[in-house]
Every structure is written in structure tokens, then in C-alpha cells.
Write a protein that holds these residues in place. Sequence first.
Motif, PDB file in Angstrom:
ATOM      1  N   LYS B 102       4.415  -5.639   4.145  1.00  0.00           N
ATOM      2  CA  LYS B 102       4.414  -4.642   5.208  1.00  0.00           C
ATOM      3  C   LYS B 102       2.997  -4.110   5.385  1.00  0.00           C
ATOM      4  N   LEU B 103       2.473  -4.135   6.591  1.00  0.00           N
ATOM      5  CA  LEU B 103       1.166  -3.554   6.865  1.00  0.00           C
ATOM      6  C   LEU B 103       1.340  -2.067   7.175  1.00  0.00           C
ATOM      7  N   VAL B 104       0.693  -1.251   6.375  1.00  0.00           N
ATOM      8  CA  VAL B 104       0.723   0.191   6.614  1.00  0.00           C
ATOM      9  C   VAL B 104      -0.605   0.545   7.273  1.00  0.00           C
ATOM     10  N   THR B 105      -0.506   1.035   8.502  1.00  0.00           N
ATOM     11  CA  THR B 105      -1.738   1.227   9.266  1.00  0.00           C
ATOM     12  C   THR B 105      -2.181   2.680   9.267  1.00  0.00           C
ATOM     13  N   MET B 106      -3.482   2.848   9.340  1.00  0.00           N
ATOM     14  CA  MET B 106      -4.074   4.188   9.421  1.00  0.00           C
ATOM     15  C   MET B 106      -4.992   4.232  10.636  1.00  0.00           C
ATOM     16  N   LYS B 107      -5.071   5.398  11.232  1.00  0.00           N
ATOM     17  CA  LYS B 107      -5.918   5.582  12.409  1.00  0.00           C
ATOM     18  C   LYS B 107      -7.206   6.294  12.000  1.00  0.00           C
ATOM     19  N   SER B 108      -8.231   6.189  12.840  1.00  0.00           N
ATOM     20  CA  SER B 108      -9.428   7.016  12.676  1.00  0.00           C
ATOM     21  C   SER B 108     -10.314   6.819  13.897  1.00  0.00           C
ATOM     22  N   GLU B 109     -11.232   7.741  14.069  1.00  0.00           N
ATOM     23  CA  GLU B 109     -12.116   7.708  15.239  1.00  0.00           C
ATOM     24  C   GLU B 109     -13.128   6.569  15.180  1.00  0.00           C
ATOM     25  N   ASP B 110     -13.538   6.228  13.957  1.00  0.00           N
ATOM     26  CA  ASP B 110     -14.647   5.275  13.833  1.00  0.00           C
ATOM     27  C   ASP B 110     -14.215   3.871  13.433  1.00  0.00           C
ATOM     28  N   GLY B 111     -12.920   3.640  13.444  1.00  0.00           N
ATOM     29  CA  GLY B 111     -12.451   2.288  13.136  1.00  0.00           C
ATOM     30  C   GLY B 111     -12.393   1.970  11.657  1.00  0.00           C
ATOM     31  N   LYS B 112     -12.760   2.936  10.840  1.00  0.00           N
ATOM     32  CA  LYS B 112     -12.742   2.704   9.391  1.00  0.00           C
ATOM     33  C   LYS B 112     -11.586   3.469   8.751  1.00  0.00           C
ATOM     34  N   ILE B 113     -11.036   2.940   7.685  1.00  0.00           N
ATOM     35  CA  ILE B 113     -10.079   3.728   6.924  1.00  0.00           C
ATOM     36  C   ILE B 113     -10.866   4.660   6.005  1.00  0.00           C
ATOM     37  N   ASN B 114     -10.216   5.719   5.555  1.00  0.00           N
ATOM     38  CA  ASN B 114     -10.923   6.615   4.646  1.00  0.00           C
ATOM     39  C   ASN B 114     -10.050   6.964   3.442  1.00  0.00           C
ATOM     40  N   THR B 115     -10.708   7.436   2.424  1.00  0.00           N
ATOM     41  CA  THR B 115     -10.061   7.668   1.140  1.00  0.00           C
ATOM     42  C   THR B 115      -8.919   8.671   1.227  1.00  0.00           C
ATOM     43  N   ASN B 116      -9.111   9.704   2.015  1.00  0.00           N
ATOM     44  CA  ASN B 116      -8.061  10.729   2.111  1.00  0.00           C
ATOM     45  C   ASN B 116      -6.766  10.156   2.665  1.00  0.00           C
ATOM     46  N   ASP B 117      -6.894   9.467   3.782  1.00  0.00           N
ATOM     47  CA  ASP B 117      -5.706   8.869   4.380  1.00  0.00           C
ATOM     48  C   ASP B 117      -5.048   7.879   3.418  1.00  0.00           C
ATOM     49  N   LEU B 118      -5.888   7.104   2.777  1.00  0.00           N
ATOM     50  CA  LEU B 118      -5.357   6.103   1.860  1.00  0.00           C
ATOM     51  C   LEU B 118      -4.563   6.783   0.747  1.00  0.00           C
ATOM     52  N   SER B 119      -5.164   7.805   0.148  1.00  0.00           N
ATOM     53  CA  SER B 119      -4.482   8.532  -0.937  1.00  0.00           C
ATOM     54  C   SER B 119      -3.123   9.029  -0.488  1.00  0.00           C
ATOM     55  N   LYS B 120      -3.109   9.615   0.706  1.00  0.00           N
ATOM     56  CA  LYS B 120      -1.847  10.168   1.195  1.00  0.00           C
ATOM     57  C   LYS B 120      -0.785   9.086   1.398  1.00  0.00           C
ATOM     58  N   ASN B 121      -1.245   7.907   1.759  1.00  0.00           N
ATOM     59  CA  ASN B 121      -0.299   6.840   2.089  1.00  0.00           C
ATOM     60  C   ASN B 121       0.188   6.033   0.895  1.00  0.00           C
ATOM     61  N   ILE B 122      -0.515   6.139  -0.200  1.00  0.00           N
ATOM     62  CA  ILE B 122      -0.065   5.403  -1.395  1.00  0.00           C
ATOM     63  C   ILE B 122       1.047   6.206  -2.055  1.00  0.00           C
ATOM     64  N   ARG B 123       2.253   5.777  -1.870  1.00  0.00           N
ATOM     65  CA  ARG B 123       3.432   6.505  -2.347  1.00  0.00           C
ATOM     66  C   ARG B 123       4.496   5.546  -2.819  1.00  0.00           C
ATOM     67  N   GLY B 124       5.310   6.041  -3.737  1.00  0.00           N
ATOM     68  CA  GLY B 124       6.531   5.313  -4.066  1.00  0.00           C
ATOM     69  C   GLY B 124       6.386   4.210  -5.090  1.00  0.00           C
ATOM     70  N   THR B 125       5.239   4.160  -5.774  1.00  0.00           N
ATOM     71  CA  THR B 125       5.078   3.114  -6.787  1.00  0.00           C
ATOM     72  C   THR B 125       6.198   3.217  -7.827  1.00  0.00           C
ATOM     73  N   GLY B 126       6.866   2.114  -8.066  1.00  0.00           N
ATOM     74  CA  GLY B 126       7.925   2.081  -9.065  1.00  0.00           C
ATOM     75  C   GLY B 126       9.303   2.437  -8.534  1.00  0.00           C
ATOM     76  N   ASN B 127       9.360   2.879  -7.294  1.00  0.00           N
ATOM     77  CA  ASN B 127      10.643   3.215  -6.670  1.00  0.00           C
ATOM     78  C   ASN B 127      11.173   1.968  -5.949  1.00  0.00           C
ATOM     79  N   VAL B 128      12.280   1.413  -6.437  1.00  0.00           N
ATOM     80  CA  VAL B 128      12.738   0.125  -5.897  1.00  0.00           C
ATOM     81  C   VAL B 128      13.143   0.175  -4.434  1.00  0.00           C
ATOM     82  N   HIS B 129      13.344   1.373  -3.909  1.00  0.00           N
ATOM     83  CA  HIS B 129      13.754   1.473  -2.516  1.00  0.00           C
ATOM     84  C   HIS B 129      12.595   1.269  -1.536  1.00  0.00           C
ATOM     85  N   LEU B 130      11.394   1.395  -2.053  1.00  0.00           N
ATOM     86  CA  LEU B 130      10.228   1.357  -1.170  1.00  0.00           C
ATOM     87  C   LEU B 130       9.416   0.079  -1.349  1.00  0.00           C
ATOM     88  N   SER B 131       8.925  -0.440  -0.248  1.00  0.00           N
ATOM     89  CA  SER B 131       7.910  -1.482  -0.337  1.00  0.00           C
ATOM     90  C   SER B 131       6.797  -0.933  -1.229  1.00  0.00           C
TER      91      SER B 131
END
Lengths: 340, 340, 340, 340
Positions: B102-131
Motif C-alpha cells: 500500500k502506498l501511503v502518500t504525503m503532501k507538501s508545498e515543495d514536493g518533498k516528504i518531511n520527517t514530521n509527516d512521516l513520523s505521524k504516518n508511521i503507525r500500527g507496527t505489530g498490529n495484524v489489522h493494519l498494513s
Amino acid sequence: MTIFSSDNVTGACPEVMDAIVSANEGIAESYGNDKWSSKLQTKLSEIFETDVVVFPAVTGTASNALALSVLTPVFGKIYCHELSHINTDECGAPEFFSGGAKLVTMKSEDGKINTNDLSKNIRGTGNVHLSQPATVCMTQACETGTVYQLEEIQSIAETAHEHGLRVHMDGARFANAIASLNVSPAEMTWKSGIDVLSFGGTKNGCLTAEAVVFFKPELVGNFPYLHKRSGQLLSKMRFVSAQLEAYVSNDVWLRNARNANAMAKLLSEGLANFPDIKLAYPTQSNEVFVHLPSSAIDLLNAEEYNVSEDELDGKSVRFVTAWNTVSDDIDKLISTISNK
Amino acid sequence: MTIFSSDNVTGACPEVMDAIVSANEGIAESYGNDKWSSKLQTKLSEIFETDVVVFPAVTGTASNALALSVLTPVFGKIYCHELSHINTDECGAPEFFSGGAKLVTMKSEDGKINTNDLSKNIRGTGNVHLSQPATVCMTQACETGTVYQLEEIQSIAETAHEHGLRVHMDGARFANAIASLNVSPAEMTWKSGIDVLSFGGTKNGCLTAEAVVFFKPELVGNFPYLHKRSGQLLSKMRFVSAQLEAYVSNDVWLRNARNANAMAKLLSEGLANFPDIKLAYPTQSNEVFVHLPSSAIDLLNAEEYNVSEDELDGKSVRFVTAWNTVSDDIDKLISTISNK
Amino acid sequence: MTIFSSDNVTGACPEVMDAIVSANEGIAESYGNDKWSSKLQTKLSEIFETDVVVFPAVTGTASNALALSVLTPVFGKIYCHELSHINTDECGAPEFFSGGAKLVTMKSEDGKINTNDLSKNIRGTGNVHLSQPATVCMTQACETGTVYQLEEIQSIAETAHEHGLRVHMDGARFANAIASLNVSPAEMTWKSGIDVLSFGGTKNGCLTAEAVVFFKPELVGNFPYLHKRSGQLLSKMRFVSAQLEAYVSNDVWLRNARNANAMAKLLSEGLANFPDIKLAYPTQSNEVFVHLPSSAIDLLNAEEYNVSEDELDGKSVRFVTAWNTVSDDIDKLISTISNK
Amino acid sequence: MTIFSSDNVTGACPEVMDAIVSANEGIAESYGNDKWSSKLQTKLSEIFETDVVVFPAVTGTASNALALSVLTPVFGKIYCHELSHINTDECGAPEFFSGGAKLVTMKSEDGKINTNDLSKNIRGTGNVHLSQPATVCMTQACETGTVYQLEEIQSIAETAHEHGLRVHMDGARFANAIASLNVSPAEMTWKSGIDVLSFGGTKNGCLTAEAVVFFKPELVGNFPYLHKRSGQLLSKMRFVSAQLEAYVSNDVWLRNARNANAMAKLLSEGLANFPDIKLAYPTQSNEVFVHLPSSAIDLLNAEEYNVSEDELDGKSVRFVTAWNTVSDDIDKLISTISNK
């Protein structure tokens, strides 16, 4: 490595290389929207005497797997020979591209599938418990160097179509088969019931150029998306199209194939002169399979021919001739064996 | 079509074409067991100042999808920018090659991803219900023509690694980014935390040549089988390896990229002189994105520049310069717009 | 664990359990060729006021993924809400079953997708570089406990159909939505443009029983094979069909849903009486989302309600009522919070 | 339909049905975090005399395909008998769940694979052109009603392990094989080299209950995600676990299997008394395969036994006995045939 280990140890023939160099002038629309790709479409339609739809690809593996994937549902069966390239040499590409199709393999002495076996194996249509009969794949020329006669192709295709299956031809050595049978490309394909062809150029004088050729436009379906999604839609497609166009122009492809076949014939006949050497399969294209005494194998390997019996069926040594093989190469090989 | 529609409308630069012609002499082992492929491995290890493992491929789509597929389980998540090529321009190849990631996409003004957004989006590790979070992909240079600074790459990679993710760089325009930042290839990759790189050659002077570059041999895993199975293991691999070797020798790749970047700069500055034209993104590599008045678009299209605002984000016109763009091309473009 | 953590902590309601016990008499044809499965088909056709084609399944994940897989090509896009179950809670099942489809997610305050966002996101049809728009999925009732009004469903379905897309409804809490809107099943589905429904029974009183319901027979296509291939065609299918038949007979399903909704209403109103507690979403079905002060969370957890804000959006606590929730349960919960 | 068409035409035995009814009291954690699922884990560890890791599933197709998918890479080969359920009766589920593995089939007279054939077929390890040997699958009891002896299992497993393969047992009729051999579950599985077992309950007295049983915890790997992603992780898992627990308690499963086997024996002996009826395979579990004269087939079908020779190998009629078959059923069948 040796010159006889495969026809893919060769480079490109002069006409193909010239075409690449020529195609490098100026800019061109990407992704196949270029004049070379258009001309290729026209050229192949002329050669096949019908309007074909052509999608270039860079490997035979991709070309085969893509063709099969558009013909076969994810729960489908693909009927093929046990020794066919799609079964033995593509690391599961047909299963991958098709999303899980099942290859149903058939055995035979001559490397060809036959109508009787096919008929017996087509079972379970409409039964949800069974993978569903979908596609038949013939390799022409075969992995064993043998060649399907037109009647054989027709008979297999007829059986397939009667059962609602589609017919694919793996033509990695298509030109060699055409040269062997001395028939027209149309006769050996759609006129005999072939629906989709993997048209090979790489082994017979291209640098890297294959194509999926549709004889029935209605079968194209979602192919353009599958093509792109598989990473086979080149941005600078002109360089593949230019190769193929040069390859099929002025009988370059047939000249190349005729030479390869003739050299195989020469080799085959030379080997047959040894009383203790027996051909494993009749030599009908550019591959020669022989049972060699171990003394002969040792002599060849001492000269770095690197031969073994493991290539195809674990029982015979394979020699492959190519578009640029010369009779001196054959003489040298025969002479090496003479010392056994 | 116009020369500014993409860098892939160009052909190969002379050194690359010469290398292809030279590689065509004699026979060579197939499937990458040739001297050009060996030399490429050595050459890229020198350039990256570490032992890399290299697998050539023929399209960026295949190169990206293959790299992602070895890093990401079938139930994994790949974090990327919403405008990234893997998300917008590969017809689902990453999903296909990975078996359903699954591609999890992030938006930004400059076309780059950033650490804050990435941190927020990394969720659910070890939870079998989630990709499961698996891989981060940065495009360098970005689709928007912007370039990640070393600190940005490092920060993203650090966050990724802290969470057990792997870091992939889509380097379709890798040379342009190197030329832009004026850093070493090592600094922009493994020294900043990149695990695997898609190294692009096609857009910047090759005919068709890409490569997956592993900086950690332990990540290679089953890649050779995935490579073959996807139809990207060319029988005549020497012709791709030879291109790449010539491309990275004698700074050819950097020379090409520097020219493209310089021409983009020239164009960008020329356009900025018009009071009613605004850059959509800063010009940091070889792509220029601008908001053009419709009168300017009409003038350009009258000269067959075929521009539109639909290319990337539906809001700006894209001009791409290349290894062989000359200042006359830029002048002519600017001059056309001047008439608005 | 607590009774409010999910509606799937409940068992089966008496009518459903009785049906299972009754179905256990004697032998019956396997794989759905039994009288219970036939009757289910008839019964659901009555309830939906049209001839439907029904395929039972055992999980909502399977039911959704199967439905999406028959509507979406391998290179297709599925439009859904960012918080939808198919995106957040199925570990990539839609990607798996579809062979690599891409979920395109949309955000909104109320947990529902809307026509404007959908229109903006449907792009690239016919462009081989892009994953192709294929399917829209609405969850009714939503993950946030909100419910689409008929006009909303109609508007989304109309937009989808205009662009050639198919419309799927994830009805894991279908009965709760019907009870909430007080409309007919036909009105909320095919009359409003739904093509295929995942009809949920498990959460609302079944033991384990879901179904894929086709409103257009022409969309069934290869579904029977996909159904079998995914391991959802049970040999003793009568036991799933019997559950569903009992569930939709004599308004059992509506009675159950009405109770769950009423209890949620009671809870929602009770919580709203606390000045420092705010609903995160309006309570329209059987889920209540609230922002709770940490003191309240602590009190609840001291009583083993095991609540947290991580369930859905990381910002609110979820309480789910069920077919067998009683007002005493609600009172006890409210009373616990009162002590904060 | 007839009572002998399959063992899956039966319902659940009383102990299993009681367990379902009992499990319906109160609420329980979902997704296997309930006490029944914990007890099942303990119970099966006792029965197998080792700590096993158990994942319930609802169909044998899912159970097999899931087990194979965690043992086999996407480019892997699964060795199995040509008549095995995974090859003939699962509509390509193993290919689907594994992401494209190839089933390599072997023939034999008795429906079992043997070490010699397996050895010959394990080829090409490490060769990227070939699908890679990965897994061996034995069906115990076999589709043909025959049963592997312990030495046979051991020999096959040893050969597999020597070549780095994993060994899976399809135990859809596991209890019947245990009852036939009169050995312990440990002896017939991990003590003989089985790595992972599909443990079947449905055919032998459950309503719908199967399980994947790991004997080596290190093989579990990503299974929990694959399990969820495939739609086999039930929210109300207690109802499957409760069935299995009751099934393996108090020798219920063995009692059921012994009855089925005894009835098959009775039938087999009764049929053997007719001079013109020949068994197609020895009767070693609860399936009887016979070559019947067409007059006998006609008589049976006049009594609605619905028999044909198409079930398995196209050459023999299959009769399956079950946990609740009684000797009167056998007598009636024999008597019907007597009239031929």
C-alpha cells in the motif's frame, strides 16, 4: 563460455546496429509515440498480411508473461510442454504476471505438445473448484530444436478454440521456424489459429528486442496498462522499434535465421558421422541436441566449450548456432570431437 | 511534441552510443556474466566509495518497483510523496511487483516528504489489522524539480530506521541532484541513510539504462530471482552495462547533468523576468514549473511546444531541459513568450 | 476487554443460533448447493425488491476484498475514505485480492467521502501511465458512526457512474444504517446507485456471516472462481446461509440494529450532559466517538473498560453498542464517568 | 446428492454443536484473544506433545494455501501429487495466496508421492532462471483414500530437508489417517519431519473448523499478517476455536474417524465380493474407489446415489463414509448393487 552455448551470446547484426545509431538523431516522442514505432506497426502488418497490434518488450520472459497474462484469468490454466521456456526458464514469470495462473505441463518425445494430450487435459470448465482451462502455449521453434508442422499447429489451435481457449505462440526463435518450414509468417500464425505471438528478435540478430503481436485486436483489452505496469513500456521506445524494423526489413531476419539453421544442419550432420554419437532430437532449426560419450565432453571442455548434459533434459548436450556462426566454427568443433 | 516536454525525448550521448557499438564486438556470456557487467559493479563501487551490488534494468518503473518489492512485504506500507513517480506514473507497478503493498502518500508545498509527516504516518507496527510500515521512498531530484538537502535525507532516513523501515531513493534524475547539491554520490546516499537506490541513466544520456544499487549486501536477499521473474534480466545484458559504465566514466553523467541544470537555470531566470509569470517550485535541477498566463500558453502551442498545465499537479506548466539542450533553445522559448 | 470495545465481542442472537442448530439435521449438498443457500437468495431478493446474486463469506475483510476484486482491474484505483475499514483495518486485503489495486483515500470531517473530492480525484482515465479509476467504496454506516443520507449516496454514485466507475458499499453495519435512516434496503442500495454490497451480519447478531450481494447480475463475472480461490466457499455453506436467512427473517436484523442504535443514542446523550465531554462525530448509528478528559479515561480503565484514543483517528475514544446492549450497561458507564 | 458423495455433506457431531452453543454465552474478546482460542492452543500442544502455534481457519482451501504461502517464496516450487487437493480442487488458491508459486506435480499408482520422484524433481536450486524448490506437500490421508506409512513420511521429509525444502501436510482427513495407522499425532507429524500441518475438522464432525498448526515456531514468521490479509482471522474466532477444542477433546475426533474408517472397510469388503467389481485403490481411510460396471452405476443412480467416474481420476467411482455413517447405509448400498 563458448560460442555454441546459446544464440544469445552474440551481438547485434550490422543492420540492427546501424538502425540504433540512426535512430539516435534528434529528439522523438517517448513511450512509443515515435515514427519508428509507427513504422514497425505498419511493417509487421505487411509481413503478417493482416493488421496486427504490436507492443515491443525487452526480454522474451516479459513478452511471454505479458502475452499470457492478458489471455489467462488469475485462476486460469496454461497448457504447455514440460520443457517449454515458460515452464522451465522464466523463474515463475508467467505465474507472476498472470496473478497466479497454473501451468499444466505435457510430456512428449519430440518436445512438442500434441492434440491428444491437450484434449485429455482440458477438463473442468465451469467447475469452480478447478483452475479453469484458458490458454495453450506452443514454442516455435521448440526448446528441443524441433519445429511444429502447420498441420500440428492447426490441430492444436482448433482443439483449443473448440474448448474456448486462446492460443499463444512463444516465438523466441520464430524466424528459425519460418526458415525451417519455408512458409509465410501468416501461415505459421493466424492462418493456423495463433491468437497472440511473442515475436523474438534478440537471439537472431537484435541487441534486445522482442514484441507481443496481436492478430485479433479484440484480444488487446487491458494490455497497454499491463505493459506499462510491468516496466516494459520504454520511454525511449524508438530504440527497440528501430531494431525490430531493421530486423524484419530486407529479409535480414530470414537471412540470419537461414544461416543459423544451415550451420546447425552442418553440425548435426557432422556429429551424425560419429558412430557413437546419437542425436537426441532431429535438428530442425538452430539447436542441436546430442548424446555425447564422456570422452567427447571432456575434449570439448578442454577447449572451453563448456558443455554439459544439464541444459535442457539432463540427458543431452545442446549446441546452438546463430546468425553469425561460420562453417569454420563447426569444423573446429567437429575436429575437436574427432580426437576422442 | 517539443524538446522541453521531457528529458526522455533525447537520444543517447556520444560516449554511451560509442560504448554500445564497442560492446557489439564478439560474443559474450549472457545474463550479466560478461565483462561489462563486472566492470560496472567495480566502477559503481568506486563512485559510491563502498562495495555496492548492482542489478541493471531497462526502465525506471521496473527499477523502482523491483527495489521496493525486495524491501516491502506483501502487506507492507510504502511512504512516499503524493506527486512521486511511483504513485502517479507507474500504473501500479509498485503494487504489482510487491504483491499488494500500500502506498501511503504525503503532501507538501515543495514536493518533498518531511520527517514530521512521516513520523505521524508511521503507525500500527505489530498490529495484524493494519498494513505494516515497511519502506520510505524519496525521489531525488523530486518530480517538482526540487532537491532534498543532505540534512533532509538524513532526518527522514533516521526516522525511518528508528521505526525499523528501509529507505529507498528513486534516482531517476540522480545525476541532476548530485550536480545540484555538489556533493558526492556517497554523501547523498548511504552516508545519509539510503539503503537502496534506483540509479537512473536513461533521462540523462543513456539509451535505456537504469540500475538497482544495494548499499547493504544483506538486503539483496531474493532480488536475483525477483529480477529474473520480472523480465528485467536481459540475455544480452552487456549492452545495458556498457551504457552505464560509459555513463559514469570520465564524469560524463555529471557533465550531462550540469548542462541540463544550467539550461534549466537559464530558462527559470528568463521566465522570472516576466512580471506575470511565477515559478511554481524553485528550480533546483533540470525541471522548471511555472504558472503561465493563457496567452503565453497559446503562443507556445502555436510554435508546437505542446504545453499544458496537466502534467504534474494540474496547476503549472513543466519544461524539462536535458543533457543536450543548448542556450539557443532557451532563447527561442523565451522569445516566443515575449510576444504575449 | 469491555462490552463497548466493539460489536463483535457479542455472540449470536437466539434466532441465529437456533437456525444453526436446526440446519444441523441430516445431510445437505455441500458448497452452497443446499436449500438454506437457495432460500437465502430468495429471501434477500425479496428484501432488496430485486433479483440479487448472493455469495456468503465469513469475514467482512473477505467480503469487501472479494467484492472490490471483481470490480477493479489489477491496475485500478479504489476511491475511499482515509478512515475506511478497507484502508485501515484489513492488512492490505483489498490490494491482495485485487492483485495490486491502489486505494486512493480522501479525508473529511464527518468520515464520509463527498462528491466534490471524488470528482477532483478521478483523473487520468485512458492514460497508461496512471493507475486507472475503477471503483468507489462507501462505508454505510461509516467507521465514524455517521451515516450517508440517500442524496449523498446518490450523488456519489452518479459521479462515479458518469466516469465509468463502479460503486461498492461496505455494509459491515448495514442494518444500523437502515435503522438509522429508516429507509428500505432497496432505497439505500441499488435505487441509489450501489452496484455491489458487502452485507454484514456478524456484528449485528450472527455468529459469523457476511455476504457479497450483486444488484447487477452482469457484474458477477468471474466471481464464483474468485470466491472459491480465496477460501471463502465453505463446504458446509448451509451453516452460513442459515444464519443469514434467520437474521433477515422476521425483522430480526432490524430489531437488533434498532436496539444497538438506541443504546448508542442513550450513551451519546448521557455523555453530552458532561460539560467537558464533546462528541467527536454525531451519533447516527451504533458507534459513539468522544473526546474524553484523561481523568475520565482513567476512571473507565480502572473499571476495565480498556478505552484509549488510538482506535480510529488517534483523537477520540470509541464506544460501540450492540444488539444485546441494555440500558443498565449504559447507566453503569455514565455513572463511572460521573466520578471524574 | 447422496450420503456417500462426500464427508462434507454431514453436519456437526453433537459435542461440537454443544460447544458452539456454550461458547455463545456472554461477550468475548474478538480476533482470537478469547479463552477458547487459548485453550485450543494448549489442547493441541498436549495432543501433539510439543508446543505448537495454531491459527484457525474456516476452509481447507484457505488453511492449505495460507500454510503454503508462508513456506514458499513467490518464485518457489511446491511439490505435490498430481491428484492432490491443492492441485485439483482449490481453483488456484495456492498460487493466489503464495503470489505465484508453481505446483510441480508427480504421478503414482497409489496416490502418494515417493522419495525417488521427489529427488529427481528437485532441481535448479540457486539458478535464477528456474522457479526455486521450496516446499513439499503430502496429503494424509490421500485423495485416493490411501495412507502414507510413517517410514514414507519420514523418507520424503528427509529428502526435502536435505535439499533445504519445507514439509507441509494437508490433513483435511488427518484424523482418518491417525485412526488408520493407529499412531500418535506427534509420530505422524513433527516426529516424522512435518513442519506445518493443515489440521482438518470440518469433514470429520465440525461445522466449519480447520487450523494451520506450526511445529516450529521459527516458521511462523509473517503468518499473522497473511492470516488477517486473507480474510481468515474471524472477529468471533471463539466459535471456531470452541469447535476444534471440543473436537479434539475426549477422543471425539478419533471416535468419529474410526467410525468412518470402519464403515469404509465394510463397504470396501462388501464391494469386493462382487466378482466384476474391482477396487481402484486399497481402502485405508474413509474413501472407497471402485471400478463399477455401468449397470451398477445405473442402478445406484436410479436410487439417487448420483455416482459417476469423474470425481477424481476419471476412472473410478468414489464413496466417502463419515463420522455418522451407519452399517444400514452400507447394507442398502450393497443391496442396490446386488440387483445388477
